[in-house]
Scaffold this motif. Sequence first.
Motif, PDB file in Angstrom:
ATOM      1  N   HIS A  58      16.237   6.084 -82.909  1.00 45.17           N
ATOM      2  CA  HIS A  58      16.759   6.848 -81.810  1.00 45.17           C
ATOM      3  C   HIS A  58      15.729   8.002 -81.343  1.00 45.17           C
ATOM      4  O   HIS A  58      15.969   8.452 -80.140  1.00 45.17           O
ATOM      5  CB  HIS A  58      18.110   7.722 -82.154  1.00 45.17           C
ATOM      6  CG  HIS A  58      18.112   8.478 -83.468  1.00 45.17           C
ATOM      7  ND1 HIS A  58      18.015   8.225 -84.519  1.00 45.17           N
ATOM      8  CD2 HIS A  58      17.754   9.755 -83.246  1.00 45.17           C
ATOM      9  CE1 HIS A  58      18.085   9.130 -85.425  1.00 45.17           C
ATOM     10  NE2 HIS A  58      17.790  10.093 -84.844  1.00 45.17           N
ATOM     11  N   GLY A  59      14.679   8.243 -82.161  1.00 43.84           N
ATOM     12  CA  GLY A  59      13.803   9.129 -81.842  1.00 43.84           C
ATOM     13  C   GLY A  59      12.858   8.921 -80.534  1.00 43.84           C
ATOM     14  O   GLY A  59      12.587   9.558 -79.774  1.00 43.84           O
ATOM     15  N   GLU A  60      12.883   7.553 -80.398  1.00 43.18           N
ATOM     16  CA  GLU A  60      12.155   7.052 -79.083  1.00 43.18           C
ATOM     17  C   GLU A  60      13.146   7.163 -77.969  1.00 43.18           C
ATOM     18  O   GLU A  60      12.531   7.650 -76.864  1.00 43.18           O
ATOM     19  CB  GLU A  60      11.762   5.740 -79.494  1.00 43.18           C
ATOM     20  CG  GLU A  60      10.684   5.199 -78.080  1.00 43.18           C
ATOM     21  CD  GLU A  60      10.144   3.758 -78.485  1.00 43.18           C
ATOM     22  OE1 GLU A  60       9.674   3.137 -77.382  1.00 43.18           O
ATOM     23  OE2 GLU A  60      10.254   3.247 -79.457  1.00 43.18           O
ATOM     24  N   VAL A  61      14.279   6.939 -78.074  1.00 42.25           N
ATOM     25  CA  VAL A  61      15.336   7.173 -77.132  1.00 42.25           C
ATOM     26  C   VAL A  61      15.279   8.697 -76.726  1.00 42.25           C
ATOM     27  O   VAL A  61      15.195   8.986 -75.467  1.00 42.25           O
ATOM     28  CB  VAL A  61      16.857   6.619 -77.332  1.00 42.25           C
ATOM     29  CG1 VAL A  61      17.550   7.252 -76.266  1.00 42.25           C
ATOM     30  CG2 VAL A  61      16.835   5.217 -78.021  1.00 42.25           C
ATOM     31  N   ALA A  62      15.246   9.571 -77.432  1.00 42.13           N
ATOM     32  CA  ALA A  62      15.072  10.952 -77.316  1.00 42.13           C
ATOM     33  C   ALA A  62      13.875  11.400 -76.539  1.00 42.13           C
ATOM     34  O   ALA A  62      13.916  12.109 -75.607  1.00 42.13           O
ATOM     35  CB  ALA A  62      15.102  11.692 -78.618  1.00 42.13           C
TER      36      ALA A  62
END
Length: 217
Positions: A10-14
């Motif tokens: 989810h870090g890439e989504v953020a």
Amino acid sequence: MDKIRQNTLHGEVAERIRDLIAQGALAPGSRVPEKQLCEQFGVSRTPLREALKVLAYEGFVELLPNRGARVAKLTKATLKSTFEVMQSLEALAGELAGQRITEAELANIEALHYQMLSHYKRGNMQEYLLANQQIHEAIVVASQNDVLIDVYKNLNHRVRRVRFTAELSNDYWSQAVSEHESMVEALRARDGAALGGILSRHLRNKVEMSALEEMAE
């Protein structure tokens, strides 16, 4: 924009959402369109909502009870406080970069500087601001301090849509270019103390002489 692979954290989504906020694609005060972003990124609601929790902690969005999230507004008080911290961070980055910068990093900054000068002479403000941004970020990276880099990156994301999109007066623009010339000279001399002082004054002058505060709520 490419879809995110399902096995990406989810870090890439953020990170994608931070970029949308910084670019102004998600305006301050607007609702975060969860369904649209899920389709755009090719992810489910779970990593998106986990990303929003991270962004809320960082101050990019506000979570609304049972109503999703909205992009946090950038107030004048928040802008002033953020730039006070960034002023200190850039000063420290300059001191460290003067001691630690590699020849390759120096050559890259010099190349960006000459690009920036070319844009300035042609009056191309948007390209000038992009090169300007890349120079500041490259100096911070040259500090070789991972904690400083992470903190700076987070704060810079918050104010990037203001810092690197504001219209500059001719007087300020000319002064900023002169200060950048001094930055490069200090880097060449490996004079971290001088570079730190220049960066601190440079950011303070930007807040005082440009229209940054007018762009905040």
